[in-house]
Design a protein around this motif. Structure first.
Motif, PDB file in Angstrom:
ATOM      1  N   VAL A 364     -47.872  33.079  60.972  1.00 36.87           N
ATOM      2  CA  VAL A 364     -46.911  32.507  62.263  1.00 36.87           C
ATOM      3  C   VAL A 364     -45.386  32.956  62.297  1.00 36.87           C
ATOM      4  O   VAL A 364     -45.134  34.119  62.630  1.00 36.87           O
ATOM      5  CB  VAL A 364     -47.131  31.433  62.074  1.00 36.87           C
ATOM      6  N   VAL A 365     -44.407  32.717  61.155  1.00 34.32           N
ATOM      7  CA  VAL A 365     -43.114  33.392  60.708  1.00 34.32           C
ATOM      8  C   VAL A 365     -43.287  34.808  61.168  1.00 34.32           C
ATOM      9  O   VAL A 365     -42.203  35.502  61.499  1.00 34.32           O
ATOM     10  CB  VAL A 365     -43.251  33.109  59.591  1.00 34.32           C
ATOM     11  N   ILE A 366     -44.299  36.129  60.649  1.00 30.97           N
ATOM     12  CA  ILE A 366     -44.027  37.517  61.432  1.00 30.97           C
ATOM     13  C   ILE A 366     -43.958  37.275  62.989  1.00 30.97           C
ATOM     14  O   ILE A 366     -43.145  37.966  63.444  1.00 30.97           O
ATOM     15  CB  ILE A 366     -44.968  38.531  60.544  1.00 30.97           C
ATOM     16  N   LEU A 367     -45.210  36.506  63.370  1.00 38.66           N
ATOM     17  CA  LEU A 367     -45.165  37.614  64.689  1.00 38.66           C
ATOM     18  C   LEU A 367     -44.062  36.322  65.665  1.00 38.66           C
ATOM     19  O   LEU A 367     -43.699  36.736  66.709  1.00 38.66           O
ATOM     20  CB  LEU A 367     -46.371  36.303  65.956  1.00 38.66           C
ATOM     21  N   THR A 368     -43.713  35.084  65.293  1.00 40.32           N
ATOM     22  CA  THR A 368     -42.424  34.510  65.906  1.00 40.32           C
ATOM     23  C   THR A 368     -40.908  35.329  65.487  1.00 40.32           C
ATOM     24  O   THR A 368     -40.549  35.724  66.700  1.00 40.32           O
ATOM     25  CB  THR A 368     -41.776  33.012  64.614  1.00 40.32           C
ATOM     26  N   GLY A 369     -41.237  36.244  64.413  1.00 40.09           N
ATOM     27  CA  GLY A 369     -39.565  37.003  64.782  1.00 40.09           C
ATOM     28  C   GLY A 369     -39.788  38.111  65.256  1.00 40.09           C
ATOM     29  O   GLY A 369     -39.271  38.760  65.911  1.00 40.09           O
TER      30      GLY A 369
END
Length: 391
Positions: A364-369
Motif C-alpha cells: 500500500v505504501v509503495i503504490l501510494t508513493g
C-alpha cells in the motif's frame, strides 16, 4: 549723468577673481568691443535703453523666467539661461559679468563685435580707408551690430546646452548599460538621478527651441529685431526727424548714426520687410538646438527601452518564483497524500484482515508513493500546457 550711476573701466583680471553676488552689476560693450562695468539701478538701465520695467524684470536673476527673446523699439531683451542681456543698435548690456558662465561670452563679444572698417576709428580721429580692407570685409559690414551680438549669445547658449547634453550622455549610457547587467539599488538610484537631470535639461532646450521657432514663424517679430534699420530710418533726412532723445547718453553718439546707417544700408535697400538675413541666422541655431533636442530624445528613448528591458527581467524573475512556488505546492500536496495514507496504516488499530497479511501495508505504501509521483507529474504537465510555467 548722475542717475546713470558710477561707471568704472572694466578690468580683465577682475573677471578671474571670485564671483561677487551683486545683482546690479552690468557690463556695457560698445561697437568697438570696449567694455565698462556699470553698477546702476534698474531705472538707469530702463532710461538708457528705453524699455519697460516688465521687460527688465525678465532679466532679474532672482526670478525664474523661461528663455525669451523680445524685440522692442530700440532694444532686444535676451534671456537665455544664464545669458541675460539687452542689445541695442550700438551697444550690449550684459548682466552679472563676473559669473563663470558669462565670462567667456564677454570675451567673445569683445572679439567679435567690432567690425574691421565700421568701428576702427582710432584715438587720433583717423579712420582706415584702405580700399583693400573694404573689399575683404564688405561682407562682414553688411551684418548689423545687433545681429553680431545676437549670434554670439545664440552660439554661446547652443554650446552650453550642447556641452551639458554631452556630459549627460557620457554619464547616462554607461549607467544604463551597468543597470541592465546588474539590477541593484545603487544603479537604480543613479539612473533615477540621471533621468531627472535629463528631464530638466530637455525642458530648458525645448524652451529655447520653441522661442526660436516662434520667431521664425512670425516675420513681424523678426522685423522688430532690426534695430539698425529702425535707427537708420529714424535718422535719415527723409524721416524729417533727428536722432532719438536717448542717444546723447552714449559716449560715441557723434559717429553712431553714420555707422548705423552704413551697417544697415544693405539691409534696408528696397524692402523694409526683408528678414532673410535674420531668418538664416536663426535657422542655423534652430537646427543646432533641434539637434541637441534630438540627442536628448534619443537618450530618453534609450532610457525607456532600458526600463522596458528591466521590467521584462523582473517579470521573468517573477514568473520563475511563481514556477518554483507551483512546484513546491504540487510536491507538498502529493507528499501530504502519501503521509496521510502512511499515517492511517501506521496507527495501532486492530484490523481482522491484517492478520497474517503484513505484506499488505508494504505494498500500500509503495503504490501510494507511485500514485503521488504520477499526480505530481500530471499537475506539472497541466501547468505547462496552460502556460503557467516555462517548458
Amino acid at each position: 549723468m548722475a542717475r546713470d550711476g558710477y561707471i568704472v573701466p572694466a578690468d580683465p583680471q577682475a573677471s578671474l577673481k571670485k564671483k561677487t553676488a551683486v545683482s546690479r552689476s552690468w557690463i556695457l560693450l560698445d561697437c568697438t568691443g570696449e567694455g565698462t562695468i556699470l553698477d546702476v539701478d534698474k531705472y538707469a538701465i530702463m532710461h538708457r535703453v528705453q524699455i519697460h520695467a516688465r521687460d527688465l524684470r525678465i532679466l532679474d536673476p532672482l526670478l525664474s523666467y523661461p528663455s525669451t527673446i523680445l524685440g522692442r523699439e530700440k532694444a532686444i531683451v535676451l534671456n537665455l539661461e544664464h545669458i541675460k542681456a539687452i542689445i541695442t543698435a550700438e551697444e550690449v548690456l550684459l548682466r552679472d559679468p563676473h559669473d563663470d558662465n558669462v565670462i567667456p561670452i564677454v570675451e567673445e563679444l569683445k572679439r567679435r563685435l567690432p567690425p574691421v572698417n565700421a568701428c576702427n576709428i582710432q584715438g587720433d580721429g583717423r579712420e582706415n580707408r584702405s580700399g583693400h580692407n573694404d573689399v575683404e570685409v564688405s561682407e562682414e559690414d553688411e551684418s548689423p551690430f545687433e545681429f553680431r551680438a545676437l549670434e554670439v549669445a545664440l552660439e554661446a547658449i547652443c554650446s552650453f546646452l550642447g556641452a551639458r547634453t554631452t556630459e549627460l550622455e557620457t554619464d547616462a549610457y554607461p549607467a544604463l548599460d551597468e543597470l541592465t547587467s546588474k539590477i541593484s539599488s545603487r544603479n537604480l538610484d543613479r539612473v533615477r538621478k540621471l533621468k531627472s537631470a535629463m528631464t530638466r535639461l530637455t525642458a530648458r532646450v525645448q524652451k529655447v527651441r520653441d522661442e526660436l521657432e516662434q520667431l521664425l514663424d512670425d516675420d513681424d517679430d523678426m522685423a522688430d529685431l532690426y534695430l539698425s534699420r529702425k535707427l537708420a530710418t529714424a535718422s535719415s533726412p527723409v524721416s524729417g526727424s533727428g536722432a532719438p532723445n536717448w542717444l546723447p547718453a552714449s559716449p560715441t553718439i557723434g559717429s553712431k548714426i553714420s555707422r548705423a546707417s552704413r551697417a544697415s544700408f544693405a539691409t534696408i535697400r528696397g524692402d523694409e520687410n526683408d528678414v532673410e538675413e535674420l531668418e538664416m541666422l536663426l535657422e542655423a541655431y534652430f537646427m543646432q538646438i533641434d539637434g541637441i533636442l534630438n540627442k536628448l530624445t534619443t537618450l530618453r528613448e534609450y532610457i525607456d527601452d532600458t526600463e522596458d528591458y528591466i521590467n521584462i527581467q523582473l517579470d521573468n524573475h517573477r514568473n520563475q518564483l511563481i514556477q518554483l512556488e507551483l512546484f513546491l505546492s504540487s510536491g507538498t500536496v502529493c507528499l501530504s497524500i502519501y503521509s496521510l495514507v502512511a499515517g492511517i496504516f501506521g496507527m495501532n488499530i486492530p484490523y481482522t484482515w491484517n492478520d497474517d497479511h503484513g505484506y499488505v501495508f508494504k505494498w500500500v505504501v509503495i503504490l501510494t508513493g507511485i500514485a503521488c509521483a504520477c499526480l505530481f507529474v500530471l499537475i506539472v504537465s497541466y501547468a505547462r500546457y496552460k502556460g503557467l510555467v516555462g517548458s
